[in-house]
Design an enzyme around this catalytic site. Sequence first.
Site, mmCIF file in Angstrom:
data_model
loop_
_atom_site.group_PDB
_atom_site.id
_atom_site.type_symbol
_atom_site.label_atom_id
_atom_site.label_comp_id
_atom_site.label_asym_id
_atom_site.label_seq_id
_atom_site.Cartn_x
_atom_site.Cartn_y
_atom_site.Cartn_z
ATOM 1 N N HIS A 82 0.817 -1.217 0.000
ATOM 2 C CA HIS A 82 0.000 0.000 0.000
ATOM 3 C C HIS A 82 0.849 1.264 0.000
ATOM 4 C CE1 HIS A 82 0.370 -0.092 4.532
ATOM 5 N NE2 HIS A 82 0.258 1.216 4.396
ATOM 6 N N ASP A 218 1.198 -7.755 2.449
ATOM 7 C CA ASP A 218 1.330 -6.324 2.156
ATOM 8 C C ASP A 218 2.805 -5.941 2.016
ATOM 9 O OD1 ASP A 218 0.965 -3.643 1.828
ATOM 10 O OD2 ASP A 218 -0.250 -3.350 3.617
ATOM 11 N N SER A 651 4.074 2.448 8.331
ATOM 12 C CA SER A 651 3.849 1.449 7.287
ATOM 13 C C SER A 651 5.154 1.196 6.542
ATOM 14 C CB SER A 651 2.792 1.944 6.300
ATOM 15 O OG SER A 651 1.529 1.992 6.900
#
Length: 717
Positions: A82, A218, A651
């Site tokens: 992402h 991810d 992230s």
Amino acid sequence: MRVKTMGMAAAMLLAPAVQADEGMWMPSQLPDIAGPLREAGFRGAPAELADLTRAPLNAVVKVGGATGAFVSDQGLVLTNHHVAFGVIQYNSRPQRDLIRDGYVAGNRGEELPANPDFRLLVTTGFDKVTGKVLAGARGKTGRAYHDAVDAAGKALVAECEREGGVRCSVATMFYGRDFYLVKQLELRDVRLVYAPPRAIGNYGDEVDNFVWPRHSGDFTVLRAYVGPDGKPADYAKENRPYAPPAHLQVARDGVAEGDYVMLAGYPGITYRHRSAAEFRDQVEWRLPTAVATMKALQDAIEDAGKTDAQAKIRYAAQLQSLKNGIKRFSGELEGLRRSNAVAVRRQDEAAMLAWLDQQADAATLRPQIDAAAREIAAGNAGRERDLLLGLLQSQTQLLRSALRLQRLAHERGMPDAARESGYQQRDEELIAGQLRQVQRRYDPAVEKRLLTTLLTRYQQLPDAQRLPEFDAAFGRTPAALAAALDRVYAATTLGDEARRLQWLKAAPAEVAASDDALLKLAAQLQPALLRLDDERKAHEGELLRLRPAYMQALIAYREQQGRAVYPDANSTLRVSYGKVSPLKARDAVGYAPLTSTAGIVEKNTGEEPFDAPRPLLAAIAKGDYAGYLDPKSGTMPVDFLSNLDTTGGNSGSPVLNARGELVGLNFDSNWEAVSASWMFDPRYKRAIHVDLRYMRWLMDKVYPAHWLLAELGTPAR
């Protein structure tokens, strides 16, 4: 000193069943908490860990608005799917949908260039410059204080960037008490190497977002390049891979419950040291209003994508960002209410102020704290308008480009040191990159829908928050707004990349006098935006002057409680540590800390977002997991849970074991802990990570890239 408690919540008010190590520590603070680090299980030297020029911290990089890490001596970078989603979307077309299908480069020649404004930053310096920044600000207030701090920061940045190839900035810690000069190598040629399909990289999408148990792969692999001379350069075929000073070693073994883990990254913004009044405003107005407004923008994009495949792809990254923000803010609101954060913060602040009133410096600090409270309250007067105008500039492509071009033309009439940050000569290359990428992220019909959504709300504001320039441009009724947007977007040529870049190079007077409909609109709106900018700077300058008193009192109060204090996160490099931990989410509901591929099959429906790709399901059915299985459970791991202190911006942060080896990749928080940006509650705060055994297995058995596994130092089994 043991730092094993809850931030912002008084210890008496919470009796957590699970303790957690709170703290997003500056590297320079790590030697001060060496005892707790070792007690938790760290096997290295905290002093070495604090050194930005040594591994592992010199391998951790800022990628876009988040984090990544070098994982080979040839510039391979590991980050989240992402985080790199914009890069994947930029390279996607209806006839070659990399979002849906993923991408595996067969060799370096097949690696795809990122969007022109994508950057990778490597921190190489972090020096305290408080005295230099504040020298010219003392004795000033409001706008004058802001301008003095701003001028000093720009001078330090200009000196820092003289050598070229670096990006420098000045960051404040403890809200104006301390300032640091951050020096970062800026790598501009970044390429896509490996991305799993959406149904792996974003398995579960918004249904599973901020939820545990999780089964998402991810991750994405990028590579950084430099020019033939070894210096940062724009994309060119002759560029060569960047050779980082160090890279992380991917662990052959995985983790188990109770194992020590630590994380280094660039957390975005936290607000744990904000005032009780700001906590109340966040819960009662800002979060509910932001969610409602962003949801309307999401609906506008999704409606357009139902009948236009190209628009759906062009707005995929923006839509994903909106959906993530909506769910995050919704979870934050629920979590703050669950933890009774407003009452807890109010009681904690009242206790701090009562303690302060008995201290020798109360007569100096208390008037500044009270003045800051009044300034904060005054700043809320235009909050609805400011929210809408902020989204208007961040959620559009062509209008944002026009506004940037007009503002740049305005700033070019000043000496470079006097220009607004973001519009100096050092910023023009990045602006050019942003203008180039518009073509693949813009559709006129969608942009008009977004503007209609925002400006309809603007038209409903009370007169005190209205701006004459906006009323004149868009009218006071929905019909007038629709007519204005149709007229402007039918008569602009900014949708053509060559025209946008031509205006970037044009003389300021020529841009200001342009007859392009969208540039004329931007010129009409600019006086209002400049006025608001002046008001913002005066407000921020006053708070920058006054907030340090609050922080001085808070730090002293925490110290007498036996607690160390870390600064709120501000996108600078931080380190967190903890353990692989289970979660008791609520009464009779508990979660184990590792998930497996069995959960992928259990969730799979064959329909988005639980539509696992056929090659993945076939590989799971085959069960060829040799060399990747978790020895304790005998299952193939996918994700794991820890009590690491993280927030947005973390992230893609590398998760390391006690030996400093890479075992995971941070990508999310659990629903119960989304509110951790404001309040750390150790009962619920968990971070969610991709287990790198899953990544390696995918790259070996499912979507093979054996040449990459060899480069990672973990050859195929």
